[in-house]
Write an enzyme that holds these catalytic residues in place. Structure first.
Site, short mmCIF file in Angstrom:
data_model
loop_
_atom_site.label_atom_id
_atom_site.label_comp_id
_atom_site.label_asym_id
_atom_site.label_seq_id
_atom_site.Cartn_x
_atom_site.Cartn_y
_atom_site.Cartn_z
CD GLU A 91 -2.39 -1.13 2.83
OE1 GLU A 91 -2.43 -0.10 3.53
OE2 GLU A 91 -2.82 -2.23 3.22
CB CYS A 104 2.49 7.25 3.46
SG CYS A 104 2.83 5.98 4.67
CB CYS A 111 5.96 -5.76 9.28
SG CYS A 111 7.09 -4.96 10.45
CB CYS A 115 4.01 -3.08 16.63
SG CYS A 115 5.71 -2.48 16.52
CB CYS A 118 1.11 -2.67 13.69
SG CYS A 118 1.49 -2.26 11.98
N GLY A 158 5.76 -2.44 6.77
CA GLY A 158 7.15 -2.90 6.91
C GLY A 158 8.01 -2.01 7.78
CD GLU A 159 11.74 -0.71 11.29
OE1 GLU A 159 10.75 -0.29 11.90
OE2 GLU A 159 12.70 0.03 10.99
CB SER A 190 8.42 5.98 10.57
OG SER A 190 7.88 5.62 11.80
CB SER A 213 7.34 3.85 16.21
OG SER A 213 7.13 4.24 14.89
CG HIS A 215 4.06 3.70 19.74
ND1 HIS A 215 3.71 4.89 19.16
CD2 HIS A 215 4.32 2.87 18.70
CE1 HIS A 215 3.76 4.78 17.84
NE2 HIS A 215 4.13 3.57 17.54
CG ASN A 295 -5.86 4.57 12.35
OD1 ASN A 295 -6.93 5.13 12.11
ND2 ASN A 295 -4.69 5.10 12.07
CB CYS A 338 0.10 1.36 8.22
SG CYS A 338 1.26 0.22 8.65
N1 SAH Z 1 7.92 0.07 10.98
C1 SAH Z 1 8.00 1.49 11.02
C2 SAH Z 1 7.14 2.20 9.98
C3 SAH Z 1 5.79 1.67 9.71
S1 SAH Z 1 4.52 1.97 10.88
C4 SAH Z 1 7.68 1.99 12.40
O1 SAH Z 1 7.34 1.19 13.27
O2 SAH Z 1 7.84 3.18 12.66
C5 SAH Z 1 4.22 3.70 10.82
C6 SAH Z 1 3.67 4.25 12.11
O3 SAH Z 1 2.30 3.83 12.31
C7 SAH Z 1 4.45 3.80 13.33
O4 SAH Z 1 4.60 4.87 14.21
C8 SAH Z 1 3.51 2.74 13.89
O5 SAH Z 1 3.78 2.48 15.24
C9 SAH Z 1 2.16 3.36 13.63
N2 SAH Z 1 1.02 2.45 13.68
C10 SAH Z 1 0.97 1.15 13.31
N3 SAH Z 1 -0.26 0.66 13.53
C11 SAH Z 1 -1.00 1.67 14.01
C12 SAH Z 1 -2.36 1.78 14.42
N4 SAH Z 1 -3.19 0.73 14.38
N5 SAH Z 1 -2.78 2.98 14.87
C13 SAH Z 1 -1.95 4.04 14.92
N6 SAH Z 1 -0.67 4.00 14.55
C14 SAH Z 1 -0.19 2.82 14.10
#
Ligand code: SAH
Length: 350
Positions: A91, A104, A111, A115, A118, A158-159, A190, A213, A215, A295, A338
């Protein structure tokens, strides 16, 4: 045999390739201009028809194609599902801001970072994206929308630091003056905190903006939602950020996803402010926190708090001297979060 991928090559590598097939070196500059814009080889008419036919046959000539496209009725955000040469899908999201268009992009198919909130990681990682596939998301979005992409954020599926070499190569391709020529300052990456790769990124001298990230502000809470923290904890992560700043002078921003009952109380805000100040005030580095209400992804069970509580969290940070922005949720009607579209699309296919 795997086909050669000219779209992942810098002009000097293309030059070597052309020489190796008995063509003059200057073909590289002609080819790069077209490849870097995502043209199919047949479209690069500065090359002879005979050479184009040969290259189309012998090399990978399949830039990402639009598999699905959803346009938000609320804010015009466009969510793309791109199909790659082997059938895998990723995406990208095109967001239109006053200061330009931001795309984006995804960095891997799936991935493996795990997390808990996610959607992208639910089925693990299938494979890394090639440099050409990172670039191809931009060129495909530009060609489809007719819009220029001004800024790129690597925040999709992805990371990116788990696909380090391809990402670094992509950054050089997208920044190249004969290619899309997008400045490093218009690109952010990120990461969930792959510490050795943050250190490696500081060494390659590519001054993009790093976004972490975070959190959570203590190891217990962070490890509970982000397994990567068990390998590299908050102290290791923030020390790497301090060194990154010392080396590059680039501002680092922190992403903080607010999850109801997990990390969104006033005490959490205070703990976050004092944690960041402890590391960054001594080196006079600016600190910026981006807050986003989680989200909600059906499989994860995490719940978002109210908009007001997010505002209160931001106010607490600001009152303690930490700049904070509550991110608008763009494209909420097109599954812009995402990983959600790819999952629902593959569910449809099954
Ligand atoms: N892997 C990288 C980039 C992809 S995720 C990272 O972890 O930063 C991009 C951002 O979206 C990250 O900050 C991630 O923690 C956040 N993210 C993932 N799922 C989410 C969700 N359900 N709600 C809000 N943010 C989310």
């Amino acid at each position: 045999m795997e086909k050669l991928d000219l779209y992942s090559m810098l002009p000097e590598e293309l030059a070597d390739y052309f020489v190796s097939i008995g063509e003059p070196k200057f073909r590289a500059a002609q080819a790069f201009k077209g490849l870097a814009r995502g043209e199919r080889i047949a479209e690069i008419t500065t090359l002879s028809k005979k050479l184009r036919d040969r290259l189309s046959d012998e090399t990978l000539d399949t830039p990402p194609t639009v598999e699905l496209k959803l346009t938000s009725k609320i804010d015009g955000t466009v969510k793309y599902l791109f199909r790659l040469f082997d059938g895998a899908c990723v995406e990208s999201v095109l967001m239109k801001y006053k200061h330009g268009n931001t795309l984006c992009i995804s960095s891997q198919v799936g991935c493996r970072m795990g997390c808990k909130f996610c959607a992208s990681t639910l089925a693990g990682r299938e494979r890394d994206l090639l440099p050409s596939e990172l670039l191809g998301q931009i060129t495909a979005a530009q060609r489809d929308s007719g819009e220029r992409v001004d800024n790129v954020v690597m925040m999709g599926i992805g990371e990116p630091l788990d696909n380090f070499d391809n990402v670094v190569k992509f950054l050089k391709l997208v920044n190249h003056k004969d290619g899309l020529n997008i400045g490093y300052r218009h690109i952010s990456l990120s990461t969930c905190g792959v510490v050795p790769k943050i250190r490696a990124l500081a060494e390659v001298d590519i001054p993009i903006t790093l976004s972490i990230s975070l959190h959570a502000s203590d190891d217990e809470k962070r490890s509970a939602i982000m397994p990567v923290n068990k390998k590299w904890n908050i102290d290791a992560l923030l020390l790497a950020c301090v060194d990154y700043y010392k080396k590059t002078s680039r501002r680092i921003s922190f992403e903080y996803t607010l999850i109801s009952g997990k990390n969104d109380t006033e005490d959490d805000a205070r703990a976050l402010a004092s944690l960041l100040k402890k590391y960054f005030v001594p080196i006079h580095a600016p600190i910026h926190v981006n807050l986003i209400r989680v989200n909600e992804v059906k499989e994860t069970g995490f719940v978002a708090g109210s908009v007001d509580s997010a505002k209160r969290f931001a106010e607490t940070l600001e009152s303690l001297g930490v700049v904070a922005t509550v991110r608008r949720r763009l494209g909420s009607d097109v599954n812009a979060a995402c990983g959600q579209l790819r999952r629902s699309a593959s569910a449809v296919q099954v």
